[in-house]
Design a protein around this motif. Structure first.
Motif, PDB file in Angstrom:
ATOM      1  N   ALA A  89       0.841  -1.200   0.000  1.00 50.26           N
ATOM      2  CA  ALA A  89       0.000   0.000   0.000  1.00 50.26           C
ATOM      3  C   ALA A  89       0.873   1.246   0.000  1.00 50.26           C
ATOM      4  CB  ALA A  89      -0.911   0.000   1.227  1.00 50.26           C
ATOM      5  N   SER A  90       0.403   2.291  -0.647  1.00 47.89           N
ATOM      6  CA  SER A  90       1.148   3.546  -0.679  1.00 47.89           C
ATOM      7  C   SER A  90       1.291   4.106   0.724  1.00 47.89           C
ATOM      8  CB  SER A  90       0.434   4.569  -1.571  1.00 47.89           C
ATOM      9  OG  SER A  90       0.433   4.145  -2.918  1.00 47.89           O
ATOM     10  N   VAL A  91       2.480   4.549   1.045  1.00 45.13           N
ATOM     11  CA  VAL A  91       2.758   5.144   2.351  1.00 45.13           C
ATOM     12  C   VAL A  91       3.030   6.626   2.149  1.00 45.13           C
ATOM     13  CG1 VAL A  91       4.317   5.152   4.338  1.00 45.13           C
ATOM     14  CG2 VAL A  91       3.658   2.982   3.280  1.00 45.13           C
ATOM     15  N   LEU A  92       2.429   7.445   3.007  1.00 44.57           N
ATOM     16  CA  LEU A  92       2.580   8.885   2.917  1.00 44.57           C
ATOM     17  C   LEU A  92       3.202   9.421   4.199  1.00 44.57           C
ATOM     18  CD1 LEU A  92      -0.432   7.982   1.711  1.00 44.57           C
ATOM     19  CD2 LEU A  92      -0.597  10.441   1.257  1.00 44.57           C
ATOM     20  N   THR A  93       3.855  10.556   4.063  1.00 46.78           N
ATOM     21  CA  THR A  93       4.222  11.340   5.225  1.00 46.78           C
ATOM     22  C   THR A  93       3.840  12.774   4.923  1.00 46.78           C
ATOM     23  OG1 THR A  93       5.957  11.803   6.846  1.00 46.78           O
ATOM     24  CG2 THR A  93       6.608  11.824   4.524  1.00 46.78           C
ATOM     25  N   LEU A  94       4.246  13.683   5.777  1.00 43.36           N
ATOM     26  CA  LEU A  94       3.875  15.083   5.594  1.00 43.36           C
ATOM     27  C   LEU A  94       5.111  15.911   5.320  1.00 43.36           C
ATOM     28  CD1 LEU A  94       1.264  15.372   8.458  1.00 43.36           C
ATOM     29  CD2 LEU A  94       0.804  15.255   6.011  1.00 43.36           C
ATOM     30  N   GLY A  95       5.066  16.636   4.233  1.00 37.82           N
ATOM     31  CA  GLY A  95       6.128  17.562   3.917  1.00 37.82           C
ATOM     32  C   GLY A  95       5.793  18.936   4.467  1.00 37.82           C
ATOM     33  N   HIS A  96       6.262  19.953   3.799  1.00 32.51           N
ATOM     34  CA  HIS A  96       6.034  21.322   4.256  1.00 32.51           C
ATOM     35  C   HIS A  96       4.663  21.793   3.763  1.00 32.51           C
ATOM     36  CE1 HIS A  96       7.092  25.224   5.800  1.00 32.51           C
ATOM     37  NE2 HIS A  96       6.862  25.794   4.625  1.00 32.51           N
ATOM     38  N   GLY A  97       3.629  21.538   4.573  1.00 34.77           N
ATOM     39  CA  GLY A  97       2.285  22.001   4.233  1.00 34.77           C
ATOM     40  C   GLY A  97       1.506  21.107   3.311  1.00 34.77           C
ATOM     41  N   GLU A  98       2.043  19.936   2.961  1.00 39.19           N
ATOM     42  CA  GLU A  98       1.320  19.029   2.079  1.00 39.19           C
ATOM     43  C   GLU A  98       1.771  17.600   2.321  1.00 39.19           C
ATOM     44  OE1 GLU A  98       2.248  20.043  -1.926  1.00 39.19           O
ATOM     45  OE2 GLU A  98       4.374  19.582  -1.715  1.00 39.19           O
ATOM     46  N   SER A  99       0.944  16.657   1.882  1.00 33.71           N
ATOM     47  CA  SER A  99       1.312  15.253   2.026  1.00 33.71           C
ATOM     48  C   SER A  99       2.300  14.867   0.934  1.00 33.71           C
ATOM     49  CB  SER A  99       0.074  14.369   1.954  1.00 33.71           C
ATOM     50  OG  SER A  99      -0.577  14.530   0.705  1.00 33.71           O
ATOM     51  N   LEU A 100       3.048  13.810   1.199  1.00 27.76           N
ATOM     52  CA  LEU A 100       4.080  13.361   0.273  1.00 27.76           C
ATOM     53  C   LEU A 100       4.029  11.839   0.194  1.00 27.76           C
ATOM     54  CD1 LEU A 100       6.616  14.030  -1.455  1.00 27.76           C
ATOM     55  CD2 LEU A 100       7.963  13.788   0.650  1.00 27.76           C
ATOM     56  N   VAL A 101       3.722  11.307  -0.999  1.00 28.35           N
ATOM     57  CA  VAL A 101       3.726   9.863  -1.213  1.00 28.35           C
ATOM     58  C   VAL A 101       5.171   9.408  -1.352  1.00 28.35           C
ATOM     59  CG1 VAL A 101       3.002   7.960  -2.693  1.00 28.35           C
ATOM     60  CG2 VAL A 101       1.468   9.902  -2.326  1.00 28.35           C
ATOM     61  N   LEU A 102       5.544   8.394  -0.566  1.00 26.15           N
ATOM     62  CA  LEU A 102       6.915   7.898  -0.545  1.00 26.15           C
ATOM     63  C   LEU A 102       7.045   6.750  -1.546  1.00 26.15           C
ATOM     64  CD1 LEU A 102       7.282   7.947   3.325  1.00 26.15           C
ATOM     65  CD2 LEU A 102       8.307   9.579   1.714  1.00 26.15           C
ATOM     66  N   GLY A 103       7.692   7.027  -2.665  1.00 26.78           N
ATOM     67  CA  GLY A 103       7.737   6.048  -3.739  1.00 26.78           C
ATOM     68  C   GLY A 103       9.010   5.230  -3.800  1.00 26.78           C
ATOM     69  N   GLY A 104       9.926   5.447  -2.850  1.00 27.22           N
ATOM     70  CA  GLY A 104      11.212   4.778  -2.910  1.00 27.22           C
ATOM     71  C   GLY A 104      11.192   3.333  -2.456  1.00 27.22           C
ATOM     72  N   GLU A 105      12.301   2.661  -2.669  1.00 26.11           N
ATOM     73  CA  GLU A 105      12.450   1.255  -2.280  1.00 26.11           C
ATOM     74  C   GLU A 105      12.292   1.088  -0.774  1.00 26.11           C
ATOM     75  OE1 GLU A 105      15.870  -2.284  -2.374  1.00 26.11           O
ATOM     76  OE2 GLU A 105      16.316  -0.260  -3.118  1.00 26.11           O
ATOM     77  N   ARG A 106      11.663   0.008  -0.383  1.00 23.54           N
ATOM     78  CA  ARG A 106      11.529  -0.335   1.034  1.00 23.54           C
ATOM     79  C   ARG A 106      12.390  -1.559   1.320  1.00 23.54           C
ATOM     80  NH1 ARG A 106       4.894  -0.229   1.466  1.00 23.54           N
ATOM     81  NH2 ARG A 106       4.590   1.642   0.166  1.00 23.54           N
ATOM     82  N   ARG A 107      13.174  -1.473   2.376  1.00 22.65           N
ATOM     83  CA  ARG A 107      14.021  -2.584   2.785  1.00 22.65           C
ATOM     84  C   ARG A 107      13.761  -2.880   4.250  1.00 22.65           C
ATOM     85  NH1 ARG A 107      20.032  -1.253   0.211  1.00 22.65           N
ATOM     86  NH2 ARG A 107      19.342  -0.937  -1.970  1.00 22.65           N
ATOM     87  N   GLY A 108      13.630  -4.143   4.578  1.00 27.45           N
ATOM     88  CA  GLY A 108      13.376  -4.491   5.962  1.00 27.45           C
ATOM     89  C   GLY A 108      13.920  -5.863   6.320  1.00 27.45           C
ATOM     90  N   PHE A 109      14.147  -6.066   7.619  1.00 25.06           N
ATOM     91  CA  PHE A 109      14.557  -7.368   8.123  1.00 25.06           C
ATOM     92  C   PHE A 109      13.335  -8.280   8.222  1.00 25.06           C
ATOM     93  CE2 PHE A 109      18.266  -5.057   9.672  1.00 25.06           C
ATOM     94  CZ  PHE A 109      19.276  -5.998   9.545  1.00 25.06           C
ATOM     95  N   GLY A 110      13.451  -9.475   7.683  1.00 28.18           N
ATOM     96  CA  GLY A 110      12.406 -10.464   7.860  1.00 28.18           C
ATOM     97  C   GLY A 110      12.520 -11.120   9.237  1.00 28.18           C
ATOM     98  N   HIS A 111      11.454 -11.757   9.677  1.00 31.67           N
ATOM     99  CA  HIS A 111      11.465 -12.408  10.990  1.00 31.67           C
ATOM    100  C   HIS A 111      10.567 -13.627  10.968  1.00 31.67           C
ATOM    101  CE1 HIS A 111       9.740 -12.663  15.260  1.00 31.67           C
ATOM    102  NE2 HIS A 111      10.944 -13.208  15.280  1.00 31.67           N
ATOM    103  N   ARG A 112      11.109 -14.764  11.410  1.00 29.46           N
ATOM    104  CA  ARG A 112      10.321 -15.975  11.623  1.00 29.46           C
ATOM    105  C   ARG A 112      10.371 -16.282  13.113  1.00 29.46           C
ATOM    106  NH1 ARG A 112      13.511 -17.575   7.448  1.00 29.46           N
ATOM    107  NH2 ARG A 112      14.575 -19.116   8.752  1.00 29.46           N
ATOM    108  N   ARG A 113       9.224 -16.214  13.758  1.00 26.62           N
ATOM    109  CA  ARG A 113       9.141 -16.354  15.198  1.00 26.62           C
ATOM    110  C   ARG A 113       9.804 -17.656  15.660  1.00 26.62           C
ATOM    111  NH1 ARG A 113       5.878 -13.888  19.071  1.00 26.62           N
ATOM    112  NH2 ARG A 113       5.530 -15.112  20.955  1.00 26.62           N
ATOM    113  N   GLY A 114      10.707 -17.514  16.599  1.00 25.05           N
ATOM    114  CA  GLY A 114      11.392 -18.664  17.155  1.00 25.05           C
ATOM    115  C   GLY A 114      12.573 -19.141  16.339  1.00 25.05           C
ATOM    116  N   SER A 115      12.775 -18.567  15.143  1.00 23.07           N
ATOM    117  CA  SER A 115      13.845 -19.039  14.261  1.00 23.07           C
ATOM    118  C   SER A 115      14.887 -17.974  13.951  1.00 23.07           C
ATOM    119  CB  SER A 115      13.257 -19.555  12.935  1.00 23.07           C
ATOM    120  OG  SER A 115      12.364 -20.628  13.164  1.00 23.07           O
TER     121      SER A 115
END
Length: 253
Positions: A58-84
């Motif tokens: 889903a598109s993620v937004l934040t707030l810039g200077h007086g307006e919303s900003l859609v964040l179109g860049g790459e997302r990187r995250g650590f995966g997690h498997r519970r207990g592993s």
């Protein structure tokens, strides 16, 4: 002393930004917080991985200077498997040049050269945790356009051993915890005051406050972690050490 700590902590809220998704057209919903960081040539928003994972692509937004900003860049995250695997729970959103420029008009970017460590739980240390609680940022028709959002901060005066909290797949080399009883925030006069529900503060910054020798100067905040989980018992924020974001963007820096 408490007035100086409060003033120093209040200044840190400018280094966190809110993250939203759209539940419906023109209806933003706050999902968490993020910290704008410059790591070499890479400009990123650092947040908790579970904040982004919950909403897929889903598109993620934040707030810039007086307006919303859609964040179109790459997302990187650590995966997690519970207990592993270790639950690092960090993610970044890579910013383009235009996004970075717009966010700099509103927020203070932090630099990886200023990252710090927490020290030992036995040390007497103050921490500040800043983010955007959902309870203080309900939807209004003005929110998306004008950015009427409110960041909150919590001041903690204790670091806990991880053995004192019950959270799976957490390790001291990666995580730490700071005491934060719901009725234990520190007011201006040093008294205990309440703070709002921490939902939405995941991904916010955690700073260690250092006191200068010159008593006339305010304490300085050094970013030591990202808040990833709040536990009502014993009353603590579980955080990931900030240095673990560095390998996530080493190819960009």
């Amino acid at each position: 002393m408490f007035g100086a700590i409060d003033d120093a902590s209040r200044s840190l809220v400018n280094s966190v930004c809110p993250l939203f998704v759209l539940q419906a057209p023109q209806r933003p919903f706050l999902i968490g917080s993020a910290v704008p960081v410059q790591i070499g040539r890479a400009s990123v928003l650092v947040t908790a991985a579970h904040v982004l994972e919950s909403y897929g692509r889903a598109s993620v937004l934040t707030l810039g200077h007086g307006e919303s900003l859609v964040l179109g860049g790459e997302r990187r995250g650590f995966g997690h498997r519970r207990g592993s695997t270790v639950d690092v729970d960090l993610a970044v959103i890579v910013l383009g040049d235009d996004e970075r420029a717009k966010l700099r008009e509103r927020y203070t970017f932090l630099y990886s050269s200023t990252f710090a460590s927490t020290g030992s739980p036995e040390e007497v240390t103050f921490f500040a945790i800043a983010g955007y609680p959902q309870s203080r940022n309900k939807f209004s028709p003005r929110l998306k356009k004008f950015g009427t959002t409110v960041a909150n901060y919590f001041i903690s005066r204790s670091q806990l051993h991880l053995s004192a909290v019950s959270s799976s797949d957490k390790f001291a080399s990666v995580h730490f915890a700071v005491g934060a009883p719901r009725d234990g925030a520190i007011g201006l006069d040093g008294s205990r005051v309440g703070f709002p529900s921490p939902a939405g503060m995941s991904g916010g910054g955690v700073w260690r406050l250092r006191f200068p020798r010159d008593a006339a100067r305010l304490p300085t905040g050094q970013l030591v972690g990202i808040g990833i989980e709040y536990l009502s018992k014993p009353g603590a924020f579980v955080c990931t050490r900030i240095e673990h974001v560095l390998p996530m963007v080493s190819d960009l820096a």
